[in-house]
Scaffold this motif. Structure first.
Motif, PDB file in Angstrom:
ATOM      1  N   ARG A   1     105.703  18.658 -44.716  1.00 38.45           N
ATOM      2  CA  ARG A   1     105.401  17.638 -43.723  1.00 38.45           C
ATOM      3  C   ARG A   1     104.746  18.240 -42.485  1.00 38.45           C
ATOM      4  O   ARG A   1     104.789  19.448 -42.260  1.00 38.45           O
ATOM      5  N   PHE A   2     104.161  17.376 -41.673  1.00 37.01           N
ATOM      6  CA  PHE A   2     103.485  17.825 -40.459  1.00 37.01           C
ATOM      7  C   PHE A   2     104.458  18.502 -39.509  1.00 37.01           C
ATOM      8  O   PHE A   2     104.141  19.540 -38.913  1.00 37.01           O
ATOM      9  N   THR A   3     105.662  17.939 -39.338  1.00 33.78           N
ATOM     10  CA  THR A   3     106.635  18.572 -38.443  1.00 33.78           C
ATOM     11  C   THR A   3     107.142  19.899 -39.011  1.00 33.78           C
ATOM     12  O   THR A   3     107.471  20.816 -38.252  1.00 33.78           O
ATOM     13  N   ASP A   4     107.202  20.027 -40.345  1.00 40.02           N
ATOM     14  CA  ASP A   4     107.521  21.323 -40.952  1.00 40.02           C
ATOM     15  C   ASP A   4     106.449  22.347 -40.570  1.00 40.02           C
ATOM     16  O   ASP A   4     106.755  23.499 -40.234  1.00 40.02           O
ATOM     17  N   PHE A   5     105.204  21.916 -40.664  1.00 39.37           N
ATOM     18  CA  PHE A   5     104.075  22.771 -40.290  1.00 39.37           C
ATOM     19  C   PHE A   5     104.194  23.225 -38.835  1.00 39.37           C
ATOM     20  O   PHE A   5     103.983  24.400 -38.512  1.00 39.37           O
ATOM     21  N   LEU A   6     104.569  22.304 -37.942  1.00 41.91           N
ATOM     22  CA  LEU A   6     104.706  22.663 -36.528  1.00 41.91           C
ATOM     23  C   LEU A   6     105.869  23.628 -36.309  1.00 41.91           C
ATOM     24  O   LEU A   6     105.794  24.505 -35.438  1.00 41.91           O
ATOM     25  N   SER A   7     106.942  23.486 -37.093  1.00 41.23           N
ATOM     26  CA  SER A   7     108.035  24.448 -36.992  1.00 41.23           C
ATOM     27  C   SER A   7     107.539  25.853 -37.327  1.00 41.23           C
ATOM     28  O   SER A   7     107.822  26.817 -36.592  1.00 41.23           O
ATOM     29  N   VAL A   8     106.790  25.967 -38.420  1.00 42.25           N
ATOM     30  CA  VAL A   8     106.246  27.269 -38.801  1.00 42.25           C
ATOM     31  C   VAL A   8     105.310  27.796 -37.725  1.00 42.25           C
ATOM     32  O   VAL A   8     105.365  28.980 -37.351  1.00 42.25           O
TER      33      VAL A   8
ATOM     34  N   VAL B   1     116.136  29.655 -40.322  1.00 42.17           N
ATOM     35  CA  VAL B   1     116.243  28.393 -39.598  1.00 42.17           C
ATOM     36  C   VAL B   1     115.931  27.215 -40.512  1.00 42.17           C
ATOM     37  O   VAL B   1     115.305  27.361 -41.560  1.00 42.17           O
ATOM     38  N   ASP B   2     116.365  26.036 -40.062  1.00 42.06           N
ATOM     39  CA  ASP B   2     115.958  24.786 -40.694  1.00 42.06           C
ATOM     40  C   ASP B   2     114.538  24.436 -40.259  1.00 42.06           C
ATOM     41  O   ASP B   2     114.037  24.933 -39.240  1.00 42.06           O
ATOM     42  N   PHE B   3     113.918  23.504 -40.986  1.00 42.23           N
ATOM     43  CA  PHE B   3     112.551  23.106 -40.650  1.00 42.23           C
ATOM     44  C   PHE B   3     112.490  22.199 -39.420  1.00 42.23           C
ATOM     45  O   PHE B   3     111.386  21.884 -38.960  1.00 42.23           O
TER      46      PHE B   3
ATOM     47  N   PRO C   1      98.305  19.463 -47.730  1.00 39.15           N
ATOM     48  CA  PRO C   1      97.314  20.094 -46.842  1.00 39.15           C
ATOM     49  C   PRO C   1      97.911  21.042 -45.819  1.00 39.15           C
ATOM     50  O   PRO C   1      97.277  22.036 -45.441  1.00 39.15           O
ATOM     51  N   HIS C   2      99.106  20.752 -45.322  1.00 39.06           N
ATOM     52  CA  HIS C   2      99.708  21.628 -44.312  1.00 39.06           C
ATOM     53  C   HIS C   2     100.142  22.952 -44.938  1.00 39.06           C
ATOM     54  O   HIS C   2     100.013  24.017 -44.315  1.00 39.06           O
TER      55      HIS C   2
ATOM     56  N   GLU D   1     115.350  16.135 -36.500  1.00 42.05           N
ATOM     57  CA  GLU D   1     114.275  15.162 -36.703  1.00 42.05           C
ATOM     58  C   GLU D   1     114.721  13.940 -37.512  1.00 42.05           C
ATOM     59  O   GLU D   1     114.323  12.813 -37.217  1.00 42.05           O
ATOM     60  N   ARG D   2     115.556  14.172 -38.514  1.00 39.84           N
ATOM     61  CA  ARG D   2     115.928  13.070 -39.409  1.00 39.84           C
ATOM     62  C   ARG D   2     116.762  12.011 -38.710  1.00 39.84           C
ATOM     63  O   ARG D   2     116.887  10.887 -39.211  1.00 39.84           O
ATOM     64  N   HIS D   3     117.349  12.352 -37.563  1.00 32.66           N
ATOM     65  CA  HIS D   3     118.183  11.395 -36.840  1.00 32.66           C
ATOM     66  C   HIS D   3     117.471  10.770 -35.646  1.00 32.66           C
ATOM     67  O   HIS D   3     118.053   9.934 -34.958  1.00 32.66           O
ATOM     68  N   GLY D   4     116.236  11.173 -35.389  1.00 28.15           N
ATOM     69  CA  GLY D   4     115.566  10.748 -34.163  1.00 28.15           C
ATOM     70  C   GLY D   4     114.983   9.355 -34.193  1.00 28.15           C
ATOM     71  O   GLY D   4     114.729   8.756 -33.143  1.00 28.15           O
ATOM     72  N   GLY D   5     114.710   8.853 -35.394  1.00 30.34           N
ATOM     73  CA  GLY D   5     114.128   7.525 -35.493  1.00 30.34           C
ATOM     74  C   GLY D   5     112.672   7.464 -35.087  1.00 30.34           C
ATOM     75  O   GLY D   5     112.156   6.382 -34.769  1.00 30.34           O
ATOM     76  N   VAL D   6     111.979   8.610 -35.094  1.00 28.28           N
ATOM     77  CA  VAL D   6     110.565   8.676 -34.714  1.00 28.28           C
ATOM     78  C   VAL D   6     109.803   9.370 -35.841  1.00 28.28           C
ATOM     79  O   VAL D   6     110.181  10.455 -36.277  1.00 28.28           O
TER      80      VAL D   6
END
Length: 277
Positions: free
Chosen positions: A26-33, A111-113, A56-57, A228-233
């Protein structure tokens, strides 16, 4: 006591194939990396698991040799009871066990993603004097969303051993309660890191982070475990980062996306938690 930072210093992620067979990064996984690439600057980034991510990420990262996949069988060893193997209470505990396994094999940080690095050099500095780092959750226990250390850490060894010898199929027992107990036994070995796995959660309101702006201070922390999974965004692309309104969550991700420089850390900021006597 002086300890050299593990060399090579690896950033580790763990991901096993989910039940829905979705393998896309996912895009947020990509940003974590990318937060690791930019603010931690490890010697290498490894993702351990039973499949190679797609999308793609993932292609973006691998095309630049920023990450590589290391095959790993999902751990299930949580000991024996009455002559029969005990069952995992939660499938997520496999990833918890795997984090400790890779640290004891390679050293570094796992770490987690949904962990995003902010002051990565601070983590390396800690490991110059401590053999391990665990993440403070709240007064009841720690959090395994971020864990780091050397292969010879007694704290990490004992924590991993707990999953075999005293595993309980309850969400927090080994990853939170046992970790906190072991910090009292090995205070010279482990640094308990605050303002990472509890900023904004579990002791603060997630709404202030995901839906408001300026209510959560994140720029002094070594990293942020955002949940992230609890943020609702939903942040599925760079376009989502710039949708109104601006929130603290989006601000942090924008810093990573643009590789922005951080302001100086507050002089009074402290992030070590000491075990109660």
């Amino acid at each position: 006591m002086h300890n050299a930072t593990p060399k090579p210093f690896y950033l580790h992620y763990i991901r096993f194939k989910p039940d829905n067979n979705n393998t896309e990064l996912r895009f947020t996984d990509f940003l974590s990396v990318m937060s690791g690439v930019q603010y931690l600057k490890p010697d290498g980034i490894l993702i351990h698991g039973d499949f190679a991510p797609t999308g793609p990420h993932w292609d973006n990262l691998t095309s630049r040799n920023l990450i590589r996949q290391v095959p790993m069988v999902r751990p299930t060893d949580v000991g024996i009871r009455l002559g029969k193997p005990k069952k995992l209470g939660f499938i997520e505990h496999s990833a918890d066990i795997a984090k400790l396994d890779v640290l004891l094999k390679y050293g570094g940080i796992a770490v987690d993603f949904d962990v995003f690095f902010v002051r990565g050099q601070h983590i390396k500095d800690i490991l110059q004097t401590k053999k391990s780092i665990t993440c403070y959750g709240d007064r009841d226990g720690n959090n395994i969303g971020l864990v780091a250390g050397r292969q010879d850490s007694k704290f990490l060894w004992a924590w991993r051993r707990s999953y075999r010898d005293v595993y309980v199929g309850e969400w927090n027992f080994n990853q939170a309660f046992i970790s906190m107990y072991l910090t009292a036994l090995f205070p010279e070995d482990v640094y308990v890191l605050d303002h990472v796995c509890n900023n904004p959660h579990p002791d603060r309101d997630l709404n202030k982070f995901f839906h408001q702006y300026g209510k959560i201070e994140w720029k002094n922390s070594a990293a942020i475990h955002s949940y992230e999974r609890h943020g609702g965004v939903s942040i599925q692309s760079s376009e989502d980062l710039f949708k109104e309104p601006l929130t603290t969550h989006k601000e942090m991700l924008q810093y990573i996306y643009f590789n922005r420089s951080l302001p100086p850390i507050a002089r009074a900021f402290k992030d070590e938690v000491f075990a109660a006597p």
